[in-house]
Write a protein that holds these residues in place. Sequence first.
Motif, PDB file in Angstrom:
ATOM      1  N   GLN A   1       1.898  -3.526   9.243  1.00  0.00           N
ATOM      2  CA  GLN A   1      -0.161  -3.389   9.544  1.00  0.00           C
ATOM      3  C   GLN A   1      -0.043  -2.185  10.776  1.00  0.00           C
ATOM      4  OE1 GLN A   1      -0.458  -7.370  11.564  1.00  0.00           O
ATOM      5  NE2 GLN A   1      -0.704  -8.650   9.802  1.00  0.00           N
TER       6      GLN A   1
ATOM      7  N   TRP B   1       1.092  -1.867  -0.128  1.00  0.00           N
ATOM      8  CA  TRP B   1       0.030   0.041   0.101  1.00  0.00           C
ATOM      9  C   TRP B   1       1.122   1.169   0.007  1.00  0.00           C
ATOM     10  CZ3 TRP B   1      -4.777  -0.849  -0.598  1.00  0.00           C
ATOM     11  CH2 TRP B   1      -5.149  -2.328  -0.995  1.00  0.00           C
TER      12      TRP B   1
ATOM     13  N   HIS C   1      -0.946  -0.002   8.276  1.00  0.00           N
ATOM     14  CA  HIS C   1      -2.376   0.183   7.841  1.00  0.00           C
ATOM     15  C   HIS C   1      -3.090  -0.228   8.014  1.00  0.00           C
ATOM     16  CE1 HIS C   1       0.383   1.967   4.107  1.00  0.00           C
ATOM     17  NE2 HIS C   1       1.255   0.995   4.204  1.00  0.00           N
ATOM     18  N   PRO C   2      -3.503   0.263   9.122  1.00  0.00           N
ATOM     19  CA  PRO C   2      -4.202  -0.432   9.851  1.00  0.00           C
ATOM     20  C   PRO C   2      -5.360  -0.611   9.176  1.00  0.00           C
ATOM     21  CG  PRO C   2      -4.126   1.645  10.417  1.00  0.00           C
ATOM     22  CD  PRO C   2      -3.322   1.334   9.979  1.00  0.00           C
ATOM     23  N   LEU C   3      -6.094  -0.015   8.588  1.00  0.00           N
ATOM     24  CA  LEU C   3      -7.073  -0.811   7.729  1.00  0.00           C
ATOM     25  C   LEU C   3      -7.187  -1.878   6.550  1.00  0.00           C
ATOM     26  CD1 LEU C   3      -9.155   2.929   7.012  1.00  0.00           C
ATOM     27  CD2 LEU C   3      -8.730   1.070   9.262  1.00  0.00           C
ATOM     28  N   GLN C   4      -6.491  -1.967   6.128  1.00  0.00           N
ATOM     29  CA  GLN C   4      -5.905  -2.941   5.014  1.00  0.00           C
ATOM     30  C   GLN C   4      -5.830  -4.749   5.521  1.00  0.00           C
ATOM     31  OE1 GLN C   4      -6.542  -1.735   2.617  1.00  0.00           O
ATOM     32  NE2 GLN C   4      -6.191   0.496   2.212  1.00  0.00           N
ATOM     33  N   ASN C   5      -6.162  -5.462   5.123  1.00  0.00           N
ATOM     34  CA  ASN C   5      -6.000  -6.326   5.322  1.00  0.00           C
ATOM     35  C   ASN C   5      -5.785  -7.353   4.495  1.00  0.00           C
ATOM     36  OD1 ASN C   5      -6.542  -9.274   6.555  1.00  0.00           O
ATOM     37  ND2 ASN C   5      -8.927  -9.452   5.347  1.00  0.00           N
TER      38      ASN C   5
END
Length: 350
Positions: A335, A105, A338-342
Motif C-alpha cells: 500500500q 499494479w 501504491h497509495p492511490l490504488q484501493n
Amino acid sequence: MFSELLPAGAVEARVILEESIVFWRGQDGIAYAIEDRCPHRWAPLSIGKQVGADRIRCKYHGLEFDGTGHCVHNPHGKGRIPESETLRSYPVHEYCGIIWLWMGWEEPNLALLPDLSNYLPDSPHHVAKPGWIAIDVPFELMIDNVLDLSHVALVHEGVLGNEESLAGETSFEQRGVDSVAAYRFTRNIPAPEYFDLIYKADGRKLDIWNNVSWKAPTHLMLEVGCTDVGGQRSDGTEILAHHVLTPVTKTSCMYHYLGAQCNAPSRSAEQMDAVAKRLGELRKLAFFEQDGPIVAAQFKVIQRNGEFRPLPLPGIDQAAVLWRRLYKRILKQEQARHPLQNVPAATAVA
Ligand code: FES
Ligand SMILES: [Fe+2]
C-alpha cells in the motif's frame, strides 16, 4: 481458474479481490481477462460471446473488445470506435493447467508462482484429479484453518485424526519474510480412515505426520503421510497437496486443490479406483461437513462481534499468528508503494 474450465470460445465471469472480471479463450487458444463492464451501458461482457480470433462481443449492442481492454469494433453507424476509457486488462499466464491472473499494479512476477511440477501428468507420483469449491468465508479464516494442524484431531475425527492425535507435537518455522511452516508428528495411533486407505488398508496403528506451509499471499502446501509404527518415513507414503485460495470478496473465496501421492502402494486398477473413490468422498466430507461448517460458524461469531481478537494457545497457534503478521507487513509495504490504488495487495491468484 483451472484451464479446463475455459475451452476455446468459452466465456467465464469471476469476481476476484472484489473486481468483476471476464475471462475468455479466443480461437487463437489464448486466455484473456479484462474488466467485466461494457463502457457503453455497463452490461457485463461475460453475458456476451467470444468472436473472431481473440475478441469478446457485448450482448447488448455488439461492441467488441480485445484482450487489452480496447474497443475494436462498433457495428453501429459508420463503425466509428467510441472514445472511451480502456477497460482494465489483467496479465494472464497458464501454468500446470491453471490460469494465473496478475492483479497487482507492478510488472507481473512469475517467480512468485509455486512450483507445481509434482502435479503434472508426467510426474512420477500418482496425481489425483484437481478440484475447487466456493466458500462463503474470508480466505484468511481458511488459511488459519489449514495452518492449524491441531484441529485435525477433533474436527476430522475418524477421517484424518482422532482423540489419540491430540497428543501430537507441533513445531513451527518462519521461512524468510513471506512464508511460515508447521510440522506435526503423531506416533502409534489408531489409523484414521484416510491414512489407512492411502497406505496398507489393514487397520493397523500408524505413525502420522502432517506438515503445512504458507507462502504469501495464499499458497498452502501440505505434506501428510504415514508409515508403520517406528518405521522410516521413506518406507511410508505421503500425499503432497497444493491448496490455492483466491479471495473473491472480503467474505468469500475460491479454494483450489491439487494432490499427488508419493510411494503409493501397488494395487490393482480395480482397487485403485475404489480407493480413489473413497478418498474423494472423504475429501468432500472433510471440506463440506467438517471444516466448512465450523469455519462458517466461527465467521458468524466474528461478524456478530465486529472484531476478531483470538486467544492464541501455546504450542498450536504460532503459524496462524505468524502468517497474519507477515501478511499484514506485506500489505503495508504494498500500500505504501501504491497509495492511490484501493487494492489489498499485488498478488498472483488463481
Ligand atoms: S452495453 Fe455493451 S454495447 Fe451497449
Ligand atoms: Fe481441516
